[in-house]
Design a protein around this motif. Structure first.
Motif, mmCIF file in Angstrom:
data_model
loop_
_atom_site.group_PDB
_atom_site.id
_atom_site.type_symbol
_atom_site.label_atom_id
_atom_site.label_comp_id
_atom_site.label_asym_id
_atom_site.label_seq_id
_atom_site.Cartn_x
_atom_site.Cartn_y
_atom_site.Cartn_z
ATOM 1 N N ASP A 149 -19.724 -1.442 -3.345
ATOM 2 C CA ASP A 149 -18.639 -1.181 -2.291
ATOM 3 C C ASP A 149 -17.572 -2.482 -2.231
ATOM 4 O O ASP A 149 -16.538 -1.902 -1.867
ATOM 5 N N TYR A 150 -18.012 -3.531 -2.321
ATOM 6 C CA TYR A 150 -17.192 -4.594 -2.322
ATOM 7 C C TYR A 150 -16.221 -4.524 -3.463
ATOM 8 O O TYR A 150 -14.986 -4.726 -3.405
ATOM 9 N N LYS A 151 -16.235 -4.156 -4.562
ATOM 10 C CA LYS A 151 -15.567 -4.076 -5.784
ATOM 11 C C LYS A 151 -14.710 -3.101 -5.549
ATOM 12 O O LYS A 151 -13.333 -2.970 -6.198
ATOM 13 N N GLU A 152 -15.143 -2.011 -5.132
ATOM 14 C CA GLU A 152 -14.241 -0.780 -4.897
ATOM 15 C C GLU A 152 -13.199 -1.142 -3.595
ATOM 16 O O GLU A 152 -12.097 -0.758 -3.855
ATOM 17 N N ALA A 153 -13.587 -1.749 -2.448
ATOM 18 C CA ALA A 153 -12.850 -2.217 -1.643
ATOM 19 C C ALA A 153 -11.715 -3.156 -1.975
ATOM 20 O O ALA A 153 -10.353 -3.101 -1.550
ATOM 21 N N ARG A 154 -12.060 -4.235 -3.131
ATOM 22 C CA ARG A 154 -11.028 -5.126 -3.553
ATOM 23 C C ARG A 154 -10.188 -4.153 -4.533
ATOM 24 O O ARG A 154 -8.714 -4.785 -4.595
ATOM 25 N N ASP A 155 -10.673 -3.380 -5.363
ATOM 26 C CA ASP A 155 -9.634 -2.848 -6.126
ATOM 27 C C ASP A 155 -8.760 -1.933 -5.590
ATOM 28 O O ASP A 155 -7.443 -1.799 -6.016
ATOM 29 N N TYR A 156 -9.030 -1.200 -4.400
ATOM 30 C CA TYR A 156 -8.296 -0.307 -3.578
ATOM 31 C C TYR A 156 -7.058 -1.377 -3.114
ATOM 32 O O TYR A 156 -6.128 -0.600 -3.048
ATOM 33 N N ILE A 157 -7.251 -2.386 -2.685
ATOM 34 C CA ILE A 157 -6.344 -3.335 -2.106
ATOM 35 C C ILE A 157 -5.545 -4.478 -3.115
ATOM 36 O O ILE A 157 -4.911 -5.416 -2.749
ATOM 37 N N GLU A 158 -6.051 -4.243 -4.503
ATOM 38 C CA GLU A 158 -5.576 -5.198 -5.452
ATOM 39 C C GLU A 158 -4.149 -5.447 -5.484
ATOM 40 O O GLU A 158 -3.811 -6.804 -5.584
ATOM 41 N N ASP A 159 -3.436 -4.605 -5.108
ATOM 42 C CA ASP A 159 -1.727 -4.516 -5.286
ATOM 43 C C ASP A 159 -1.403 -5.439 -4.363
ATOM 44 O O ASP A 159 -0.062 -5.882 -4.544
ATOM 45 N N ILE A 160 -2.003 -5.605 -3.274
ATOM 46 C CA ILE A 160 -1.435 -6.617 -2.198
ATOM 47 C C ILE A 160 -1.819 -8.213 -2.271
ATOM 48 O O ILE A 160 -1.675 -9.063 -1.492
ATOM 49 N N LYS A 161 -2.749 -8.487 -3.140
ATOM 50 C CA LYS A 161 -3.474 -9.633 -3.476
ATOM 51 C C LYS A 161 -2.560 -10.784 -3.490
ATOM 52 O O LYS A 161 -2.719 -11.792 -3.048
ATOM 53 N N ASP A 162 -1.477 -10.915 -4.131
ATOM 54 C CA ASP A 162 -0.509 -11.858 -4.306
ATOM 55 C C ASP A 162 0.437 -12.308 -3.208
ATOM 56 O O ASP A 162 0.772 -13.174 -3.040
ATOM 57 N N ILE A 163 0.349 -11.182 -2.231
ATOM 58 C CA ILE A 163 1.037 -11.295 -0.994
ATOM 59 C C ILE A 163 0.011 -11.584 0.302
ATOM 60 O O ILE A 163 0.729 -11.642 1.220
ATOM 61 N N CYS A 164 -0.930 -11.563 -0.017
ATOM 62 C CA CYS A 164 -2.014 -11.497 1.171
ATOM 63 C C CYS A 164 -2.564 -13.036 1.304
ATOM 64 O O CYS A 164 -2.993 -13.654 0.287
ATOM 65 N N ASP A 165 -2.240 -13.760 2.642
ATOM 66 C CA ASP A 165 -2.799 -15.238 2.623
ATOM 67 C C ASP A 165 -4.305 -15.214 2.568
ATOM 68 O O ASP A 165 -4.830 -16.469 2.278
ATOM 69 N N ASP A 166 -5.287 -14.259 2.841
ATOM 70 C CA ASP A 166 -6.555 -14.377 2.883
ATOM 71 C C ASP A 166 -7.224 -13.038 2.531
ATOM 72 O O ASP A 166 -7.930 -12.360 2.862
ATOM 73 N N PHE A 167 -6.917 -13.029 1.069
ATOM 74 C CA PHE A 167 -7.274 -11.461 0.406
ATOM 75 C C PHE A 167 -9.048 -11.465 0.451
ATOM 76 O O PHE A 167 -9.401 -10.264 0.689
ATOM 77 N N GLU A 168 -9.576 -12.339 0.152
ATOM 78 C CA GLU A 168 -11.152 -12.328 0.051
ATOM 79 C C GLU A 168 -11.591 -11.972 1.478
ATOM 80 O O GLU A 168 -12.392 -11.067 1.553
ATOM 81 N N ASN A 169 -11.103 -12.711 2.591
ATOM 82 C CA ASN A 169 -11.723 -12.112 3.788
ATOM 83 C C ASN A 169 -11.070 -10.953 4.373
ATOM 84 O O ASN A 169 -11.923 -10.072 4.943
#
Length: 494
Positions: free
Chosen positions: A291-311
């Motif tokens: 479920d974590y990998k799916e959640a991460r993949d779902y919002i992968e496109d905002i990773k570069d503009i997100c200050d705290d992507f992992e959290n």
């Protein structure tokens, strides 16, 4: 659409089943079973049932009328589940009684099914039932009786269900009410006891569960008795189901990862628990990771503009699954310490001698628990989990913590009952005197938990003049059953 039935579920007398037999035959093999003879002395079977075997609805409206409960509208789908509404127990009973007298066409559209009522939490002094011995090694509910599962300061609320609920439920539904196809929360085990009424269960083993998903493994079949699109679910007609009719006063054990759909054949009341322990802990972890990998993949496109992507990924995981990596890690860390306390206390009160074959079942059970947690921690380490700023879990603060002391007492009481042994004293302070060295109780990452477990068993062994004997046993406690989960992947069940 017709489904293919390939067999039924075994029924056995639960009174003739020891915990060890149940663990070896059903927990370790992850196989379902129906147990009889375990509900004879339940208060619920007296108060909740009329003389003719029907639900005693008036009892509920008299004694529990104001309770707020979640009710499913069986005829209305909402996303992947039935639509839920909140009402009081008295309102639910009134609707049930009115509906039973109304024979209009399309009645099934108005059927309501009370689900997930946290009855034990709400009425702790009314002892409706006792959990059977074979289901009592319940880490999930033992933990939630003492701690909250999720304490993210951004989402924490005092009455948030994720934070404070247990997983002990009452279900009530009229004939025709049902539950869509699903696998249980956290991929936990569950048991369901029919206080009155009959249920029809359809089971699909984990090795076939990919057959009820679409090509992208995203969407699951909702109702196996509807017309299922062959284009969307190309493997569905290949599924081989197990069928079971559960009678009044029978309990059914639902293993991890088994998809099931349930229909009430009569007006029914049941008591349900979800739980997990060392036998199915790997299922819980694998679901979290997926479920974590799916959640991460779902919002992968905002990773570069997100200050705290992992959290953000972890917050989404907690919201969707019920806990995040850190919640799970705290859970297994606290349980590790509680198990170490029990193991030390057991050995200090017994004759700790070789050969190890002479150890008590409780000692083996506790070592097995540590081995299971240790394997999960190693897996978390290999996956690179908890690399962010999650803070420190200082287990040294637990020795005089009332919540931890109660968790230890509850765990000790459970294993005393399971293995039919005399109760024993335990001293958390004694254990801490043995373990307190350097920063071994300050845990930040999975590798710290592995070191804590290894260090603890070495110190315990040394305390009894048996240097490293427990560590060698821990390393030799290997999984002996592999089981496919979801569409793919192996699960070690111990």
């Amino acid at each position: 659409m017709d489904i293919k039935i390939g067999g039924s579920i075994q029924k056995i007398n639960g009174k003739e089943l020891s915990y060890r037999d149940f663990a070896e035959r059903y927990l370790a093999k992850n196989e379902p079973v129906v147990l009889t003879g375990l509900m004879d002395d339940w208060q619920a079977c007296k108060d909740w049932v009329t003389h003719d075997g029907k639900p005693n609805l008036r009892f509920f409206s008299t004694h529990f009328a104001k309770s707020k409960v979640e009710v499913a509208e069986c005829g209305t789908r909402e996303l992947t589940d039935q639509k839920r509404v909140e009402m009081s127990v008295s309102e639910f009973v009134d609707h049930w009684l009115e509906d039973s007298m109304d024979n209009h066409v399309g009645k099934e559209k108005s059927l309501l099914y009370l689900k997930d009522w946290h009855f034990v939490k709400e009425y702790p002094e009314y002892v409706a039932y006792t959990t059977p011995l074979v289901f009592s090694d319940d880490w999930l509910n033992l933990y939630l009786d003492n701690y909250r599962m999720h304490k993210d300061p951004d989402t924490y609320q005092e009455n948030n269900e994720i934070c404070c609920s247990d997983y002990r439920f009452v279900y009530m539904g009229a004939k025709g009410s049902w539950t869509p196809l699903h696998a249980d929360v956290f991929r936990s085990y569950s048991w369901s006891a029919n206080v009155c009424g009959r249920k029809k269960w359809l089971f699909l083993p984990p090795s076939q569960c990919h057959l009820v998903f679409d090509r992208n493994m995203r969407s699951c079949v909702y109702n196996i008795f509807e017309d299922v699109s062959e284009t969307k679910f190309p493997g569905f007609d290949k599924a081989i189901w197990l069928e079971c009719t559960q009678e009044e006063n029978e309990m059914i054990f639902v293993p991890s990862g088994w998809y099931h759909q349930v229909h009430n054949l009569e007006d029914t009341i049941s008591i349900n628990h979800n739980w997990f322990n060392a036998y199915n802990l790997s299922w819980v972890w694998d679901l979290l990771l997926k479920d974590y990998k799916e959640a991460r993949d779902y919002i992968e496109d905002i990773k570069d503009i997100c200050d705290d992507f992992e959290n953000l990924c972890q917050r989404n995981l907690a919201a969707n699954t019920g806990m995040d990596f850190y919640d799970f890690f705290i859970f297994i860390s606290r349980f590790s310490l509680a198990i170490v306390v029990q193991l030390y206390s057991l050995l200090i009160n017994t004759n700790f001698e070789s050969p190890i074959q002479s150890w008590s079942p409780t000692a083996w059970h506790l070592v097995f628990n540590l081995a299971s947690i240790r394997r999960i921690a190693l897996n978390m380490k290999s996956e690179g989990c908890l690399t962010g700023n999650y803070g420190i879990l200082d287990l040294s603060e637990s020795w005089d913590n009332p919540q931890f002391l109660k968790l230890c007492a509850d765990l000790g009481r459970t294993y005393t009952m399971i293995h039919d042994q005399e109760s024993r004293r335990f001293s958390v302070k004694e254990v801490f005197m043995v373990l307190l060295e350097e920063n071994i109780l300050r845990i930040c990452a999975p590798e710290d938990l592995v070191k804590f477990i290894d260090f603890s068993v070495v110190k315990i062994s040394a305390s009894f003049g048996k240097e490293n004997i427990l560590l060698s046993v821990l390393d030799d406690t290997q999984p002996h059953v592999n089981c496919e989960c979801e569409a793919k992947g192996d699960h070690a069940l111990y």
